[in-house]
Design a protein around this motif. Structure first.
Motif, PDB file in Angstrom:
ATOM      1  N   GLU A  44     -27.581  48.852  -7.282  1.00  5.60           N
ATOM      2  CA  GLU A  44     -28.705  48.580  -8.166  1.00  5.60           C
ATOM      3  C   GLU A  44     -29.234  49.872  -8.781  1.00  5.60           C
ATOM      4  N   ARG A  45     -29.881  49.701  -9.912  1.00 10.46           N
ATOM      5  CA  ARG A  45     -30.545  50.832 -10.544  1.00 10.46           C
ATOM      6  C   ARG A  45     -31.776  51.201  -9.716  1.00 10.46           C
ATOM      7  N   LYS A  46     -31.932  52.500  -9.446  1.00 10.74           N
ATOM      8  CA  LYS A  46     -33.002  52.934  -8.562  1.00 10.74           C
ATOM      9  C   LYS A  46     -33.862  54.003  -9.217  1.00 10.74           C
ATOM     10  N   PHE A  47     -35.122  53.995  -8.851  1.00 10.54           N
ATOM     11  CA  PHE A  47     -36.086  54.956  -9.344  1.00 10.54           C
ATOM     12  C   PHE A  47     -35.768  56.360  -8.827  1.00 10.54           C
ATOM     13  N   VAL A  48     -35.960  57.355  -9.710  1.00  9.07           N
ATOM     14  CA  VAL A  48     -35.783  58.751  -9.335  1.00  9.07           C
ATOM     15  C   VAL A  48     -37.109  59.515  -9.452  1.00  9.07           C
ATOM     16  N   ALA A  49     -37.722  59.435 -10.637  1.00  8.07           N
ATOM     17  CA  ALA A  49     -38.944  60.209 -10.874  1.00  8.07           C
ATOM     18  C   ALA A  49     -39.686  59.635 -12.068  1.00  8.07           C
ATOM     19  N   ALA A  50     -40.980  59.937 -12.145  1.00  4.31           N
ATOM     20  CA  ALA A  50     -41.782  59.503 -13.282  1.00  4.31           C
ATOM     21  C   ALA A  50     -42.840  60.548 -13.595  1.00  4.31           C
ATOM     22  N   VAL A  51     -43.284  60.530 -14.848  1.00  6.12           N
ATOM     23  CA  VAL A  51     -44.292  61.480 -15.308  1.00  6.12           C
ATOM     24  C   VAL A  51     -45.276  60.752 -16.205  1.00  6.12           C
ATOM     25  N   ASP A  62     -38.214  59.618  -2.474  1.00  2.15           N
ATOM     26  CA  ASP A  62     -38.099  60.499  -1.317  1.00  2.15           C
ATOM     27  C   ASP A  62     -36.765  61.248  -1.313  1.00  2.15           C
ATOM     28  N   SER A  63     -35.726  60.600  -1.808  1.00  2.00           N
ATOM     29  CA  SER A  63     -34.387  61.178  -1.747  1.00  2.00           C
ATOM     30  C   SER A  63     -34.214  62.398  -2.636  1.00  2.00           C
ATOM     31  N   ARG A  67     -36.200  68.586  -4.702  1.00  2.00           N
ATOM     32  CA  ARG A  67     -34.959  69.072  -5.345  1.00  2.00           C
ATOM     33  C   ARG A  67     -34.982  68.849  -6.859  1.00  2.00           C
ATOM     34  N   PHE A  68     -35.594  67.764  -7.291  1.00  2.00           N
ATOM     35  CA  PHE A  68     -35.653  67.414  -8.709  1.00  2.00           C
ATOM     36  C   PHE A  68     -37.071  67.635  -9.242  1.00  2.00           C
ATOM     37  N   THR A  69     -37.140  67.976 -10.530  1.00  4.46           N
ATOM     38  CA  THR A  69     -38.431  68.140 -11.195  1.00  4.46           C
ATOM     39  C   THR A  69     -38.401  67.441 -12.544  1.00  4.46           C
ATOM     40  N   ILE A  70     -39.359  66.553 -12.754  1.00  4.30           N
ATOM     41  CA  ILE A  70     -39.493  65.882 -14.033  1.00  4.30           C
ATOM     42  C   ILE A  70     -40.579  66.587 -14.844  1.00  4.30           C
ATOM     43  N   SER A  71     -40.344  66.703 -16.148  1.00  2.36           N
ATOM     44  CA  SER A  71     -41.331  67.310 -17.032  1.00  2.36           C
ATOM     45  C   SER A  71     -41.142  66.719 -18.425  1.00  2.36           C
ATOM     46  N   ARG A  72     -42.088  67.008 -19.305  1.00  3.56           N
ATOM     47  CA  ARG A  72     -41.979  66.493 -20.666  1.00  3.56           C
ATOM     48  C   ARG A  72     -42.589  67.474 -21.647  1.00  3.56           C
ATOM     49  N   ASP A  73     -42.126  67.378 -22.880  1.00  4.24           N
ATOM     50  CA  ASP A  73     -42.658  68.166 -23.979  1.00  4.24           C
ATOM     51  C   ASP A  73     -42.998  67.171 -25.084  1.00  4.24           C
ATOM     52  N   ASN A  74     -44.267  66.858 -25.217  1.00  9.33           N
ATOM     53  CA  ASN A  74     -44.659  65.841 -26.199  1.00  9.33           C
ATOM     54  C   ASN A  74     -44.477  66.328 -27.637  1.00  9.33           C
ATOM     55  N   ALA A  75     -44.479  67.622 -27.841  1.00 11.94           N
ATOM     56  CA  ALA A  75     -44.236  68.155 -29.181  1.00 11.94           C
ATOM     57  C   ALA A  75     -42.788  67.922 -29.622  1.00 11.94           C
ATOM     58  N   LYS A  76     -41.899  67.807 -28.644  1.00 15.15           N
ATOM     59  CA  LYS A  76     -40.474  67.591 -28.934  1.00 15.15           C
ATOM     60  C   LYS A  76     -40.038  66.169 -28.624  1.00 15.15           C
ATOM     61  N   GLU A 109     -41.919  52.418 -10.088  1.00 18.48           N
ATOM     62  CA  GLU A 109     -40.562  52.331  -9.563  1.00 18.48           C
ATOM     63  C   GLU A 109     -39.874  51.026  -9.963  1.00 18.48           C
ATOM     64  N   CYS A 110     -40.631  50.144 -10.576  1.00 20.86           N
ATOM     65  CA  CYS A 110     -40.142  48.802 -10.861  1.00 20.86           C
ATOM     66  C   CYS A 110     -39.365  48.775 -12.174  1.00 20.86           C
ATOM     67  N   VAL A 111     -38.063  48.554 -12.091  1.00 22.50           N
ATOM     68  CA  VAL A 111     -37.187  48.587 -13.264  1.00 22.50           C
ATOM     69  C   VAL A 111     -37.641  47.639 -14.376  1.00 22.50           C
ATOM     70  N   PRO A 112     -37.933  46.367 -14.094  1.00 20.28           N
ATOM     71  CA  PRO A 112     -38.259  45.436 -15.178  1.00 20.28           C
ATOM     72  C   PRO A 112     -39.541  45.756 -15.933  1.00 20.28           C
ATOM     73  N   GLU A 113     -40.386  46.626 -15.375  1.00 15.93           N
ATOM     74  CA  GLU A 113     -41.662  46.940 -16.015  1.00 15.93           C
ATOM     75  C   GLU A 113     -41.496  47.809 -17.256  1.00 15.93           C
ATOM     76  N   TYR A 114     -40.383  48.507 -17.348  1.00 15.74           N
ATOM     77  CA  TYR A 114     -40.227  49.469 -18.433  1.00 15.74           C
ATOM     78  C   TYR A 114     -39.920  48.773 -19.748  1.00 15.74           C
TER      79      TYR A 114
END
Length: 127
Positions: A44-51, A62-63, A67-76, A109-114
């Motif tokens: 199944e498709r699983k959640f990794v990170a959100a911002v 948790d997995s 180790r992973f970092t999520i970030s965003r650039d709203n200008a881009k 984390e809920c796939v159908p919500e997106y």
């Protein structure tokens, strides 16, 4: 027409790093929280990170936490996933997704919500 286009995937050895990008168009990017998910073959498709839409709040599975970092650039209109200390079990197709902030201000984390999804980018970690 909304488009989310992932890039940056590839083949890397265990312990290595990759940086994924997801470029958004056709939507007001700053009104959406963004998430990264992954799907391994036969699973199944699983959640990794959100911002959050402004980038001030993040959370992780948790997995990948630490180790992973999520970030965003709203200008881009772009969201990133920096992946360090990669393990073979991180091998999957990685997807970015957008959800309007009024329903989930920092994502879920809920796939159908997106509301919108990208086409995915393959990440393969060799042992």
């Amino acid at each position: 027409q909304v488009q989310l286009v992932e890039s940056g995937g590839g083949l890397v050895q265990a312990g290595g790093s990759l940086r994924l990008s997801c470029a958004a168009s056709g939507l007001t990017f700053s009104k959406y929280a963004m998430g990264w998910f992954r799907q391994a073959p036969g699973k199944e498709r699983k959640f990794v990170a959100a911002v959050s839409r402004g980038g001030s709040a993040t959370y992780y599975a948790d997995s990948v936490n630490g180790r992973f970092t999520i970030s965003r650039d709203n200008a881009k209109n772009t969201v990133y996933l920096q992946m360090n200390s990669l393990k073979p079990e991180d091998t999957a197709v990685y997807y970015c997704a957008a959800i309007i902030f009024s329903r989930h201000w920092v994502g879920t984390e809920c796939v159908p919500e997106y509301d919108y999804w990208g086409q995915g980018t393959q990440v393969t970690v060799s042992s």
